[in-house]
Design an enzyme around this catalytic site. Structure first.
Site, PDB file in Angstrom:
ATOM      1  N   GLU A 134     -13.478   5.500  17.064  1.00  0.00           N
ATOM      2  CA  GLU A 134     -12.346   6.100  16.339  1.00  0.00           C
ATOM      3  C   GLU A 134     -11.851   7.361  17.043  1.00  0.00           C
ATOM      4  OE1 GLU A 134     -12.920   6.123  12.077  1.00  0.00           O
ATOM      5  OE2 GLU A 134     -11.234   7.499  11.789  1.00  0.00           O
ATOM      6  N   ARG A 194       0.818  -1.218   0.000  1.00  0.00           N
ATOM      7  CA  ARG A 194       0.000   0.000   0.000  1.00  0.00           C
ATOM      8  C   ARG A 194       0.853   1.270   0.000  1.00  0.00           C
ATOM      9  NH1 ARG A 194      -5.007  -1.131   4.200  1.00  0.00           N
ATOM     10  NH2 ARG A 194      -6.161  -2.520   2.825  1.00  0.00           N
TER      11      ARG A 194
HETATM   12  C1  LIG Z   1     -15.756   4.194   3.642  1.00  0.00           C
HETATM   13  C2  LIG Z   1     -15.256   3.541   4.902  1.00  0.00           C
HETATM   14  C3  LIG Z   1     -15.090   2.165   4.932  1.00  0.00           C
HETATM   15  C4  LIG Z   1     -14.620   1.541   6.073  1.00  0.00           C
HETATM   16  N1  LIG Z   1     -14.481   0.174   6.097  1.00  0.00           N
HETATM   17  C5  LIG Z   1     -14.115  -0.441   7.239  1.00  0.00           C
HETATM   18  C6  LIG Z   1     -14.077  -1.874   7.322  1.00  0.00           C
HETATM   19  O1  LIG Z   1     -14.385  -2.581   6.375  1.00  0.00           O
HETATM   20  N2  LIG Z   1     -13.692  -2.436   8.505  1.00  0.00           N
HETATM   21  C7  LIG Z   1     -13.339  -1.689   9.593  1.00  0.00           C
HETATM   22  O2  LIG Z   1     -12.996  -2.239  10.641  1.00  0.00           O
HETATM   23  N3  LIG Z   1     -13.395  -0.337   9.549  1.00  0.00           N
HETATM   24  C8  LIG Z   1     -13.771   0.298   8.409  1.00  0.00           C
HETATM   25  N4  LIG Z   1     -13.822   1.670   8.371  1.00  0.00           N
HETATM   26  C9  LIG Z   1     -13.545   2.426   9.621  1.00  0.00           C
HETATM   27  C10 LIG Z   1     -14.721   2.293  10.583  1.00  0.00           C
HETATM   28  O3  LIG Z   1     -15.918   2.300   9.850  1.00  0.00           O
HETATM   29  C11 LIG Z   1     -14.749   3.423  11.616  1.00  0.00           C
HETATM   30  O4  LIG Z   1     -13.506   3.569  12.234  1.00  0.00           O
HETATM   31  C12 LIG Z   1     -15.801   3.144  12.693  1.00  0.00           C
HETATM   32  O5  LIG Z   1     -17.037   2.819  12.109  1.00  0.00           O
HETATM   33  C13 LIG Z   1     -15.933   4.360  13.592  1.00  0.00           C
HETATM   34  O6  LIG Z   1     -17.068   4.220  14.411  1.00  0.00           O
HETATM   35  P1  LIG Z   1     -17.429   5.390  15.420  1.00  0.00           P
HETATM   36  O7  LIG Z   1     -18.719   5.045  16.041  1.00  0.00           O
HETATM   37  O8  LIG Z   1     -16.267   5.705  16.256  1.00  0.00           O
HETATM   38  O9  LIG Z   1     -17.614   6.676  14.470  1.00  0.00           O
HETATM   39  P2  LIG Z   1     -18.723   6.967  13.338  1.00  0.00           P
HETATM   40  O10 LIG Z   1     -19.388   5.744  12.867  1.00  0.00           O
HETATM   41  O11 LIG Z   1     -18.048   7.830  12.349  1.00  0.00           O
HETATM   42  O12 LIG Z   1     -19.822   7.797  14.141  1.00  0.00           O
HETATM   43  C14 LIG Z   1     -19.561   9.080  14.645  1.00  0.00           C
HETATM   44  C15 LIG Z   1     -20.879   9.829  14.752  1.00  0.00           C
HETATM   45  O13 LIG Z   1     -20.649  11.071  15.417  1.00  0.00           O
HETATM   46  C16 LIG Z   1     -21.471  12.071  14.813  1.00  0.00           C
HETATM   47  N5  LIG Z   1     -20.878  13.369  15.144  1.00  0.00           N
HETATM   48  C17 LIG Z   1     -19.730  13.922  14.689  1.00  0.00           C
HETATM   49  N6  LIG Z   1     -19.524  15.110  15.282  1.00  0.00           N
HETATM   50  C18 LIG Z   1     -20.565  15.317  16.140  1.00  0.00           C
HETATM   51  C19 LIG Z   1     -20.916  16.359  17.041  1.00  0.00           C
HETATM   52  N7  LIG Z   1     -20.155  17.448  17.197  1.00  0.00           N
HETATM   53  N8  LIG Z   1     -22.064  16.252  17.759  1.00  0.00           N
HETATM   54  C20 LIG Z   1     -22.871  15.165  17.594  1.00  0.00           C
HETATM   55  N9  LIG Z   1     -22.588  14.154  16.754  1.00  0.00           N
HETATM   56  C21 LIG Z   1     -21.435  14.214  16.050  1.00  0.00           C
HETATM   57  C22 LIG Z   1     -21.459  11.705  13.345  1.00  0.00           C
HETATM   58  O14 LIG Z   1     -22.587  12.240  12.685  1.00  0.00           O
HETATM   59  C23 LIG Z   1     -21.485  10.178  13.398  1.00  0.00           C
HETATM   60  O15 LIG Z   1     -22.780   9.660  13.336  1.00  0.00           O
HETATM   61  C24 LIG Z   1     -14.296   2.312   7.224  1.00  0.00           C
HETATM   62  C25 LIG Z   1     -14.460   3.701   7.198  1.00  0.00           C
HETATM   63  C26 LIG Z   1     -14.942   4.315   6.045  1.00  0.00           C
HETATM   64  C27 LIG Z   1     -15.112   5.803   6.040  1.00  0.00           C
END
Ligand SMILES: Cc1cc2nc3c(=O)[nH]c(=O)nc-3n(C[C@H](O)[C@H](O)[C@H](O)COP(=O)(O)OP(=O)(O)OC[C@H]3O[C@@H](n4cnc5c(N)ncnc54)[C@H](O)[C@@H]3O)c2cc1C
Length: 568
Positions: A374, A286
């Site tokens: 994340e 990569r």
């Molecule tokens: C296109 C893509 C493909 C991926 N594929 C994979 C995969 O195959 N396998 C894997 O392990 N990981 C994958 N990842 C990474 C993984 O999806 C993320 O790291 C993980 O889902 C993060 O989850 P989370 O709940 O921490 O954040 P998120 O799912 O990003 O949720 C964060 C939430 O916080 C909200 N938010 C943001 N700021 C504020 C605020 N100020 N006030 C209120 N709400 C707010 C947002 O609207 C969002 O709903 C991928 C990521 C992407 C972008």
């Protein structure tokens, strides 16, 4: 005042936030789950279509210790071993729990199907199907959340400040997108689960809501950040033609599986110019793929959209269909016929390894302030294994939820009207105090994304980073107070963008400062002026805010004793 009140406030309703809300409610707490988008549909979780890494050992022998070993190796010596161990240990429990709650993991001969992925020693990555893993897990969690009366859900509400008094988080101020009002929320604990920061970059795989707000909110509240320089760039993200409803990072497995050819804008193979003999196999690593594409573009040999072609035209249609399965039809629906057209690909910001510094209970150094998903830094060190991010979201979400709920049984809810009042007054005047204000927030956001991409992107130099830092500081100090948001209340997008930009600038400053200070190349942080790893930098960089400015210090990584691993 306060306008809303709860035991546990969860900010962000992706995989981590929804898991946290469920876990907190199961411990008996009342929960307010808010999201700036729609609950369970706003961030990265629903976009992830690929796989989840967990040592289930359903298809071939595996162990938590082996998953941990692979994770630590990928992290290039910088993982917080305790967080990595937690991720690996609790991953299998969360995956089975998700199945009980309704996620249908793909199965073969009665066993959960697991695939191989780069960096994993064994077949470890489970999935629903290659188009629906993220949407399926998000749907399971949304359903579960909606079944629990103790969880109140609020969409279209963005947290813009955490209220802290006497060293303890007391709630938050949020902007209601619908009427433009600021809302004061009282809580005994706050969980920051607002996802990553890849929207800081012009080229990203992110949803529109991933502007790095969790990190800024944590900093402002007095918490620390760790290893902010480690942004993961995916080498062959989709650039063109337009792709709707599909994962922009889906090409990698097909490149390996089928031998997709990488061609420059002149339709020449080029990887051999950069130290790899990829021809016929098309499996350059990569980092080399990313470097080679960017250098071809720099030399004026890029494609129309500034990347390289990924070409499958030499592969018979039946073979393509066999490998891509239903993906082929989704591509056709997007007007992409791989037997006739190459696609354009290039590196893009995809995930953030750094983040909020927490202990194994996801507690920051501010009492009552937790983080999950994340937003948390440290578990993946300098580089993340594929599939570890969803596991991290589930595991850290569950841990944060139960720890926060447990803490509120001990915490008294001391609401400070004056504190909230001051915050409301300060934030209400933001962007609205002068007729002379001229700068459209979205224009400044676009400039910031360009600065970050061009000067703090996949391959960095001290000179470029310094230029980025100077411009970011100027934007923060001079331009931010001159934003034009207008007086409209309902659905004022300028107002939303302005608040988001305020956080984006704080987070971008943290990334660039950290990248400047790490004068070596390690994992996802690549410095062209310091191209080799330097083991005097086998340490974590911790940031905090002092008198409004970021200060950093270095600490040795937290190691984990192998003997303490619970191998189930
Ligand atoms: C296109 C893509 C493909 C991926 N594929 C994979 C995969 O195959 N396998 C894997 O392990 N990981 C994958 N990842 C990474 C993984 O999806 C993320 O790291 C993980 O889902 C993060 O989850 P989370 O709940 O921490 O954040 P998120 O799912 O990003 O949720 C964060 C939430 O916080 C909200 N938010 C943001 N700021 C504020 C605020 N100020 N006030 C209120 N709400 C707010 C947002 O609207 C969002 O709903 C991928 C990521 C992407 C972008």
């Amino acid at each position: 005042m306060p306008h809303l009140s709860t035991d546990v406030l969860v900010i962000g309703a992706g995989g981590a936030g929804m898991y946290a809300a469920i876990a907190a409610a199961q411990e008996g707490a009342s929960v307010l789950l808010l999201d700036k988008g729609q609950i369970g549909r706003g961030g990265a979780t629903i976009m992830a279509q690929m796989t989840v890494a967990v040592a289930l050992g359903e298809q071939e022998p595996d162990s938590i210790a082996l998953h941990l070993e692979d994770t630590l190796k990928a992290g290039r010596g910088l993982c917080n071993g305790e967080l990595s161990a937690l991720l690996c240990e609790d991953g299998p429990k969360r995956i089975r729990e998700m199945e009980e709650w309704g996620t249908r993991w793909a199965r073969e001969n009665g066993h959960i199907k697991q695939e191989m992925a780069p960096g994993h020693s064994v077949k470890r990555c489970c999935y629903v199907d290659f188009l629906n893993t993220g949407p399926a897990v998000a749907a399971t969690l949304r359903r579960k959340v909606s079944e629990i009366p103790a969880i109140r859900r609020l969409s279209n509400l963005a947290a813009v400040d955490i209220l802290v008094s006497e060293g303890r988080a007391r709630g938050a101020i949020a902007l209601n997108f619908v009427d433009g009002e600021l809302v004061a929320i009282q809580s005994k604990a706050v969980i920051l689960a607002a996802g990553g920061l890849t929207k800081l970059y012009e080229r990203n795989s992110a949803s529109a809501n991933m502007g790095g707000e969790a990190y800024a909110l944590a900093l402002w509240a007095g918490a620390e950040l760790i290893d902010m320089e480690f942004v993961q760039f995916f080498p062959i993200g989709h650039l063109a033609p337009r792709l709707v409803g599909m994962d922009p990072i889906m090409w990698d497995p097909f490149r390996y599986k089928l031998g997709g050819k990488m061609l420059n804008g002149k339709f020449e193979e080029f990887i051999d110019r950069y130290g790899s003999t990829d021809f016929g196999k098309y499996n350059a690593t990569r980092d080399i793929a990313a470097y080679a594409i960017l250098k071809e573009v720099e030399a004026g040999r890029g494609t129309l959209h500034g990347g390289a072609y990924l070409d499958f035209r030499h592969i018979p249609e039946a073979q393509l269909r066999g490998a891509f399965g239903p993906v082929i039809d989704r591509l056709l629906a997007n007007g992409i016929d791989l037997t006739k057209t190459p696609v354009e690909v290039g590196p893009m910001a995809h995930y953030h390894m750094g983040g909020i510094r927490v202990d194994v209970n996801m507690q920051t150094r501010v009492a009552g302030l937790y983080a999950a998903g994340e937003a948390v830094g440290g578990a993946n060190g300098a580089n993340r294994l594929s599939g570890n991010a969803i596991t991290e979201a589930f595991v850290f979400g569950a841990r944060a939820g139960s720890a926060a709920a447990e803490s509120v049984t001990r915490a008294r809810s001391e609401w400070n009207d004056q504190l909230a009042d001051e915050a409301l007054r300060r934030l209400k005047s933001f962007g609205r105090d002068s007729e002379a204000n001229r700068i459209a927030p979205i224009a400044l956001q676009a400039e910031l994304q360009k600065v970050m991409w061009e000067q703090a992107g996949p391959f960095r130099t001290g000179e470029k980073l310094m230029a980025a830092l100077m411009r970011i500081d100027e934007m923060r100090k001079k331009d931010l107070p001159r934003l034009r948001v207008g007086a409209a209340r309902q659905f004022n997008l300028d107002l939303q963008d302005a608040f988001e930009l305020r956080a984006m600038l704080a987070t971008a400053g943290a990334v660039v400062r950290s990248a400047l200070a790490r004068t070596e190349s390690r994992g996802a942080h690549q410095r062209e002026d310091f191209p080799a790893p330097d083991d005097t930098f086998l340490k974590n960089q911790v940031l905090e805010l002092k008198d409004g400015e970021i200060e950093s210090r270095w600490l040795p990584p937290v190691r984990v004793a192998r003997s303490s691993i619970n191998d189930g």
